[in-house]
Design an enzyme around this catalytic site. Sequence first.
Site, PDB file in Angstrom:
ATOM      1  N   ASP A  36       0.848  -1.382  -0.016  1.00  0.00           N
ATOM      2  CA  ASP A  36      -0.171  -0.373  -0.039  1.00  0.00           C
ATOM      3  C   ASP A  36       0.349   1.944   0.011  1.00  0.00           C
ATOM      4  O   ASP A  36       2.194   1.062  -0.059  1.00  0.00           O
ATOM      5  CB  ASP A  36      -1.189  -0.540   0.806  1.00  0.00           C
ATOM      6  CG  ASP A  36      -1.856   0.856   1.465  1.00  0.00           C
ATOM      7  OD1 ASP A  36      -2.579   1.683   0.664  1.00  0.00           O
ATOM      8  OD2 ASP A  36      -2.319   1.650   2.415  1.00  0.00           O
ATOM      9  N   ASP A  52      -5.196   5.954  -4.902  1.00  0.00           N
ATOM     10  CA  ASP A  52      -4.666   7.230  -4.854  1.00  0.00           C
ATOM     11  C   ASP A  52      -4.617   7.735  -6.975  1.00  0.00           C
ATOM     12  O   ASP A  52      -4.337   7.161  -7.280  1.00  0.00           O
ATOM     13  CB  ASP A  52      -3.268   7.782  -4.623  1.00  0.00           C
ATOM     14  CG  ASP A  52      -3.292   8.708  -3.236  1.00  0.00           C
ATOM     15  OD1 ASP A  52      -4.658   9.517  -3.254  1.00  0.00           O
ATOM     16  OD2 ASP A  52      -1.969   8.725  -2.485  1.00  0.00           O
ATOM     17  N   ASN A  69      -8.595  -0.952   4.927  1.00  0.00           N
ATOM     18  CA  ASN A  69      -8.684  -1.734   3.246  1.00  0.00           C
ATOM     19  C   ASN A  69      -7.766  -2.950   2.596  1.00  0.00           C
ATOM     20  O   ASN A  69      -7.235  -2.722   1.112  1.00  0.00           O
ATOM     21  CB  ASN A  69      -8.669  -0.233   1.964  1.00  0.00           C
ATOM     22  CG  ASN A  69      -7.616   0.547   2.596  1.00  0.00           C
ATOM     23  OD1 ASN A  69      -6.370   0.446   3.739  1.00  0.00           O
ATOM     24  ND2 ASN A  69      -7.265   0.964   2.037  1.00  0.00           N
TER      25      ASN A  69
END
EC number: 7.6.2.1
Length: 935
Positions: free
Chosen positions: A381, A638, A755
Amino acid sequence: MKRYVYINDDESLQELYCDNQISNRKYTVLNFLPKNLWEQFSRFMNQYFLLIACLQLWSLITPVNPASTWGPLIFIFAVSASKEAWDDYNRYLSDKKANEKEVWVVRQGIKKHVQAQDIHVGNIVWLRENDEVPCDLVLIGTSDPQGLCYVETAALDGETDLKTRVIPSACMGIDFELLHKIKGVIECPNPDKDIRRFDANLRLFPPFIDNDVCPLTIKNTILQSCYLRNTEWACGVAVYTGNETKLGMSRGIPEPKLTAMDAMIDKLTGAIFVFQIVVVMVLGIAGNVWKDTEARKQWYVLYPYEGPWYELLVIPLRFELLCSIMIPISIKVSLDLVKSLYAKFIDWDNEMIDQETGIPSHAANTAISEDLGQVEYILTDKTGTLTENRMIFRRCCISGIFYGNESGDALKDVELLNAVAGSSPDVVRFLTVMAICNTVIPVKSKTGAILYKAQSQDEDALVNAAARLHVVYVNKNANILEIRFNGSVIQYEVLETLEFTSDRKRMSVVVKDCQNGKIILLSKGADEAILPYAYAGQQTRTFIEAVEQYAQLGLRTLCLAWRELKEDEYQEWSLMFKEASSTLVDREWRIAEVCQRLEHDFEILGVTAIEDRLQDGVPETIETLRKAGINFWMLTGDKQNTAIQIALSCNFISPEPKGQLLLIDGKTEDEVCRSLERVLLTMRITSSEPKDVAFVVDGWALEIALKHYRKAFTELAILSRTAICCRVTPSQKAQLVELLKSCDYRTLAIGDGGNDVRMIQQADIGVGISGREGLQAARAADYSIGKFRFLKRLILVHGRYSYNRTAFLSQYSFYKSLVICFIQIFFSFISGVSGTSLFNSVSLMAYNVFYTSVPVLVSVLDKDLSEGTIMQHPQILFYCQAGRFAVFPLYFFFIFRVFSINRLRIRNWANLLHYFSRQLYICWLMVIKLMQDCF
């Protein structure tokens, strides 16, 4: 399916639903022995040894005392059973403590103390500040006049920020004394484990509200194992109890992960078993032939001329028992013991303690340490993992004017400060959206300062930035928000909150200006979720340029917008929203559809840019691990430009001309297909060149590629060392891990937020960072660390040492077993191929327990290279990744002491035959020496 919970009804639901007794136990006193034995004998190796032990009870065929097998077998089973029993006993004590905790419950209109296990569905439970919630409750009252309470959910989801919970609108204004007598019914779904969703309805009976349906969401609940904070008292109705709570439904023992070493040992065990059967058949036939031709001629053998019908099976079965030691019975216990120690070495490593927070590393899974040394792909991540997740407001673009570009800090931009001082309408509206379009709760400290309780670091940064620019969010009283600007207080009434979802990628609030009565929709979200919905006449080119410019700087962007609503438009929409919010079927989809009806024709106010700085040591860690042959994939939610910029900063990819980025984009199947083929062709051409090539794909194109072009995307994954996947959802992260695992790659997934949990659990090795987003990822992971930079030491030092030690130990275990077995076999050639044992039973038992135990103990601390050498030369990891020390040929080479002594490389079959003959000769000399000693 759904259930009906009748509030404050002491009798009707007690037999219909379970009580609140929690049970995490795996066994009971009665079923422990049979269930544990069944689990242990489900493994082939244990079944094999049980068969051998049973055959040894037949005195006619056993060459040794049955105790030589029964003793170790019982010991191994006893150790495993004791470990399981101890773990289950600890679970029982934990359950007992929770079940016997006293809580306040309303029974027949009287508040009384009962044990938590005696709570029933429908009971009203009272909580005081800092109490643990004993079951899943629907709030009906709090000490706060606005019906708010604060809960800590760290035990549930790992997030450390306090969450706000509110009583349903139907319960607003009910007097404290009447809560004991409240009656009604809650219509809710059957128990499930989704802790972020609760779609239900509440109807109170007269004299409270006459059957008026009130929708309930997760905001109206407090779940089991949460704690009540900053609230004097709260009460709620028990809707799920015992193991039917959301936490109880989520419990369970995760399936054990099979390491590459374990898989190799299982295959080797099978191969040796087949080899053993062949040896037994050959020696059995030879023994029967010798018995019929030579043995009967020898007076001292005393073979009868006529034997029983099973006589032909006696000698083969003797050899089966004699050769059973080919498969080492002690290997499982030895490996379990040393793997537990390897995990403790990680826990005890002082160099992996985060000095800033004091968080140490922790190995939650004690069985897969050697897999750390074989990692080929790391999927990571971005936010909070590579970056600090400390959001700082840096720049903004308001109505086409850029602020903060020169100074790098918009909060110090003189032009912006002057616009705020001059009450520029565009700037004030922009800052108002920053201040109140969120779920932040302002709290006054004892000193009078205003602190913000935010569930999102982005929201916290925006609200604090607005406060520094003199638009201060000062208070929230029920649905009334107050902001202070230039000495005056402005009030807004919150009519509806349209919460953020990963599909909509925006959140909105509908507010009413208490000064002029206007109804306004305020929204903030990703650029693709806001800019396309601007009203027809507005030019958005400047805002698009701002988003691209800020993304190039590696900043996180959010677009802010608003729209004034007409009274009749809002009223019509409100009815649809209320209807969608009260449905029990597809509520989330219905709400999203209704929200779409309102979120359009925006007036774009501007763009915010927030900095999330890289953690210390991230670029160096990634560069070192890439030198070790590990490939990196970044999976982030993002936007593309931001992710690319961070990837460049982290040394994921090299800048031009050494590096090259290939984009996979498109909104349709044809566009994605063409883009994928183009990238795949380029990747095939450049795969032989010393060029750093990576591909970039967004969530939309990834969804199409995985669904329709999975084979081509899999080939691309094999060819590419680096990938940047943007705008991906948690489920897509898990799908990418599964894709790489299907290619037989060893994967490691690392993240810090809720997440990332699905990705972490899907990977061969899951690593969680104990970061600012909470502990949910760390608790779901096999290993937890304080910062990303510790991943280098975890893999290169602990992973490599664990792999080498485990490889040696497994090779040695088979080696020592086969050596003594071959000695027995060679002895049979000078004992009439009769299956007679050369060693007595005590010697055979001592061989494994005492004589050959020293290498097992020493291997735990073995370091072939120093830690400094490994960290300076990460390329050493190549041998572990390729499995050079744990492959089939090497096991057999180790047996014949080729690799165990000189680490020589077998160059041809003649060389191998030479060593094979040499080992046979050594074993034969050992037999002769033993025979001389005997006579």
